[in-house]
Structure formats: structure tokens, C-alpha cells
Design an enzyme around this catalytic site. Sequence first.
Site, PDB file in Angstrom:
ATOM      1  N   LYS A  29       0.838  -1.206   0.000  1.00  0.00           N
ATOM      2  CA  LYS A  29       0.000   0.000   0.000  1.00  0.00           C
ATOM      3  C   LYS A  29       0.876   1.261   0.000  1.00  0.00           C
ATOM      4  O   LYS A  29       2.086   1.180   0.213  1.00  0.00           O
ATOM      5  CB  LYS A  29      -0.907  -0.054   1.237  1.00  0.00           C
ATOM      6  CG  LYS A  29      -1.923  -1.211   1.200  1.00  0.00           C
ATOM      7  CD  LYS A  29      -2.791  -1.220   2.454  1.00  0.00           C
ATOM      8  CE  LYS A  29      -3.885  -2.268   2.356  1.00  0.00           C
ATOM      9  NZ  LYS A  29      -4.773  -2.262   3.552  1.00  0.00           N
ATOM     10  N   TYR A  69     -12.201  -2.327  -3.564  1.00  0.00           N
ATOM     11  CA  TYR A  69     -12.778  -2.482  -2.220  1.00  0.00           C
ATOM     12  C   TYR A  69     -14.315  -2.424  -2.232  1.00  0.00           C
ATOM     13  O   TYR A  69     -14.917  -2.069  -1.218  1.00  0.00           O
ATOM     14  CB  TYR A  69     -12.210  -1.416  -1.279  1.00  0.00           C
ATOM     15  CG  TYR A  69     -10.809  -1.718  -0.771  1.00  0.00           C
ATOM     16  CD1 TYR A  69     -10.547  -2.898  -0.074  1.00  0.00           C
ATOM     17  CD2 TYR A  69      -9.758  -0.818  -0.963  1.00  0.00           C
ATOM     18  CE1 TYR A  69      -9.271  -3.181   0.408  1.00  0.00           C
ATOM     19  CE2 TYR A  69      -8.474  -1.094  -0.474  1.00  0.00           C
ATOM     20  CZ  TYR A  69      -8.243  -2.273   0.209  1.00  0.00           C
ATOM     21  OH  TYR A  69      -6.985  -2.557   0.704  1.00  0.00           O
ATOM     22  N   ASN A 132      -1.893  -0.063   7.341  1.00  0.00           N
ATOM     23  CA  ASN A 132      -1.391  -1.425   7.605  1.00  0.00           C
ATOM     24  C   ASN A 132      -0.575  -2.025   6.458  1.00  0.00           C
ATOM     25  O   ASN A 132      -0.489  -3.243   6.314  1.00  0.00           O
ATOM     26  CB  ASN A 132      -2.528  -2.349   8.064  1.00  0.00           C
ATOM     27  CG  ASN A 132      -3.613  -2.528   7.023  1.00  0.00           C
ATOM     28  OD1 ASN A 132      -3.553  -1.904   5.967  1.00  0.00           O
ATOM     29  ND2 ASN A 132      -4.587  -3.373   7.299  1.00  0.00           N
ATOM     30  N   HIS A 135      -1.877  -5.367   1.338  1.00  0.00           N
ATOM     31  CA  HIS A 135      -3.145  -6.046   1.045  1.00  0.00           C
ATOM     32  C   HIS A 135      -2.853  -7.477   0.596  1.00  0.00           C
ATOM     33  O   HIS A 135      -1.859  -7.717  -0.086  1.00  0.00           O
ATOM     34  CB  HIS A 135      -3.893  -5.321  -0.088  1.00  0.00           C
ATOM     35  CG  HIS A 135      -5.036  -6.137  -0.637  1.00  0.00           C
ATOM     36  ND1 HIS A 135      -6.268  -6.159  -0.038  1.00  0.00           N
ATOM     37  CD2 HIS A 135      -5.094  -7.013  -1.680  1.00  0.00           C
ATOM     38  CE1 HIS A 135      -7.057  -6.990  -0.709  1.00  0.00           C
ATOM     39  NE2 HIS A 135      -6.367  -7.523  -1.707  1.00  0.00           N
ATOM     40  N   GLU A 146      -9.403  -9.982  -8.099  1.00  0.00           N
ATOM     41  CA  GLU A 146      -8.431  -8.894  -7.906  1.00  0.00           C
ATOM     42  C   GLU A 146      -7.328  -8.938  -8.960  1.00  0.00           C
ATOM     43  O   GLU A 146      -6.925  -7.894  -9.490  1.00  0.00           O
ATOM     44  CB  GLU A 146      -7.860  -8.972  -6.483  1.00  0.00           C
ATOM     45  CG  GLU A 146      -8.914  -8.643  -5.436  1.00  0.00           C
ATOM     46  CD  GLU A 146      -8.514  -8.948  -3.996  1.00  0.00           C
ATOM     47  OE1 GLU A 146      -9.338  -8.689  -3.100  1.00  0.00           O
ATOM     48  OE2 GLU A 146      -7.396  -9.454  -3.757  1.00  0.00           O
TER      49      GLU A 146
HETATM   50  P1  IDP Z   1      -7.853  -7.074   5.119  1.00  0.00           P
HETATM   51  O1  IDP Z   1      -7.023  -6.013   4.414  1.00  0.00           O
HETATM   52  O2  IDP Z   1      -7.072  -7.720   6.227  1.00  0.00           O
HETATM   53  O3  IDP Z   1      -8.444  -8.079   4.167  1.00  0.00           O
HETATM   54  P2  IDP Z   1     -10.488  -5.858   5.288  1.00  0.00           P
HETATM   55  O4  IDP Z   1     -11.492  -6.056   6.358  1.00  0.00           O
HETATM   56  O5  IDP Z   1     -10.763  -6.444   3.944  1.00  0.00           O
HETATM   57  O6  IDP Z   1      -9.068  -6.346   5.851  1.00  0.00           O
HETATM   58  O7  IDP Z   1     -10.289  -4.289   5.141  1.00  0.00           O
HETATM   59  C1  IDP Z   1      -9.584  -3.740   4.052  1.00  0.00           C
HETATM   60  C2  IDP Z   1      -8.702  -2.630   4.550  1.00  0.00           C
HETATM   61  O8  IDP Z   1      -9.543  -1.581   5.065  1.00  0.00           O
HETATM   62  C3  IDP Z   1      -7.785  -2.985   5.722  1.00  0.00           C
HETATM   63  O9  IDP Z   1      -6.594  -3.626   5.309  1.00  0.00           O
HETATM   64  C4  IDP Z   1      -7.523  -1.616   6.303  1.00  0.00           C
HETATM   65  O10 IDP Z   1      -6.563  -0.898   5.515  1.00  0.00           O
HETATM   66  C5  IDP Z   1      -8.868  -0.925   6.113  1.00  0.00           C
HETATM   67  N1  IDP Z   1      -9.681  -1.036   7.345  1.00  0.00           N
HETATM   68  C6  IDP Z   1     -10.348  -2.116   7.797  1.00  0.00           C
HETATM   69  N2  IDP Z   1     -10.983  -1.843   8.954  1.00  0.00           N
HETATM   70  C7  IDP Z   1     -10.705  -0.545   9.220  1.00  0.00           C
HETATM   71  C8  IDP Z   1     -11.074   0.342  10.287  1.00  0.00           C
HETATM   72  O11 IDP Z   1     -11.776  -0.027  11.216  1.00  0.00           O
HETATM   73  N3  IDP Z   1     -10.585   1.613  10.206  1.00  0.00           N
HETATM   74  C9  IDP Z   1      -9.798   2.054   9.189  1.00  0.00           C
HETATM   75  N4  IDP Z   1      -9.446   1.260   8.180  1.00  0.00           N
HETATM   76  C10 IDP Z   1      -9.876  -0.025   8.192  1.00  0.00           C
HETATM   77 MG    MG Z   2      -9.910  -7.888   2.719  1.00  0.00          MG
END
Ligand code: IDP
Ligand code: MG
Length: 170
Positions: A29, A69, A132, A135, A146
Site C-alpha cells: 500500500k 474495495y 497497515n 493487502h 483482484e
Molecule cells: P484485510 O485487508 O485484512 O483483508 P479488510 O477487512 O478487507 O481487511 O479491510 C480492508 C482494509 O480496510 C484494511 O486492510 C484496512 O486498511 C482498512 N480497514 C479495515 N478496517 C478498518 C477500520 O476499522 N478503520 C480504518 N481502516 C480499516
Molecule cells: Mg480484505
Amino acid sequence: MVICSVLAIFSLFSKAMASARERTFIMVKPDGVQRGLVGKIIKKFESKGFKLVAMKFTWSSEEHLKKHYADLAGRPFFPGLVKYMSSGPVVPMVWEGLNVVKTGRVMLGATDPKDSAPGTIRGDMCIQVGRNVIHGSDSVESAQKEINLWFDQKELIAWQPAVEAWVYED
Ligand code: IDP
Ligand code: MG
């Protein structure tokens, strides 16, 4: 005789299973790129033994990221997520290998870095869920979607690593 045939069929079946090496979509990212973590992240997948099939360096649009997304469109953090993901260049990649989707997720660690185990990419390289660094696809089906969203078929390179026989036993 019957036992031999059963064993032969079983052996062929397990070889077929072993060669059913799936693909996953992994993306560094914008924060991972800005913080100079691209090489370190690639190294983790390379040294695990997975095969790189495609990779690019690109600055993605909000429109494209909304598609990526789409499943999260109703979540309160969605607008911030799209803004974050389109705030700088990213490194989308396709990696191939046995169970790479599931193993890739384990290597990434939990979505929220406060819950990610030490030794995982998120556990070692970041602090907050909204930054984080990486992805990874959560299923074979979403990986396929994807990969098709980020790459043309001709960008997926078919090749055989010279070390393959030293990574897989069969
Ligand atoms: P993942 O990336 O581990 O698959 P997902 O639930 O698919 O997790 O969420 C996609 C991305 O959205 C996460 O990697 C993170 O960057 C962001 N995200 C998820 N939950 C939150 C939140 O509560 N606050 C801010 N960003 C979030
Ligand atoms: Mg995800």
C-alpha cells in the site's frame, strides 16, 4: 494388483493436487511504498519459496480503488480507505504457490496491527489499521477477481524457477 493400481491412482492424484498451485493478489500500500518497505515485503514472499508471476509500480485512481474495495463500500471507514489507497503509488503483485492464498494471509497478519502476531508483516512493520502497509486476497475466488482487476492476462508471466525441485518434494 488392485492395491498397486489404487496406489498409482492415489500417487497421480496427490501429484495433481500438489501441482494445483493457486495464485494470490498481494499489494504494497502507499504507506509501505513511502516507508521503503517494498524490498523487505517482496523478500518475505521470495524466501518463503513462492513464485512471482506479475508485478507493477502504479498510482491508482479513486475509481479503480472503489472497485477493488467494493465489498466494503458500506463501511464507515470506506471514504478514508479509498483516499489513503489513492494517496501515492502502490506495488500490486501476483504470487503463485501451494496454498499461497491462505499462507499469504498468515504472512500478512491480522487486519489490525495491534492484533497481528510478531513475525508477520503487519505485526512487525506497522501500528494502526488505517496504515497497515499491505493487502492480500482472502480467498481463491477474490484473488481471481483482484488479479483480473489489476493485471491483463498477458502481464501474468508463465515461467519455471530453477529452484522449484528444491522447494517442492513432488
Ligand atoms: P484485510 O485487508 O485484512 O483483508 P479488510 O477487512 O478487507 O481487511 O479491510 C480492508 C482494509 O480496510 C484494511 O486492510 C484496512 O486498511 C482498512 N480497514 C479495515 N478496517 C478498518 C477500520 O476499522 N478503520 C480504518 N481502516 C480499516
Ligand atoms: Mg480484505
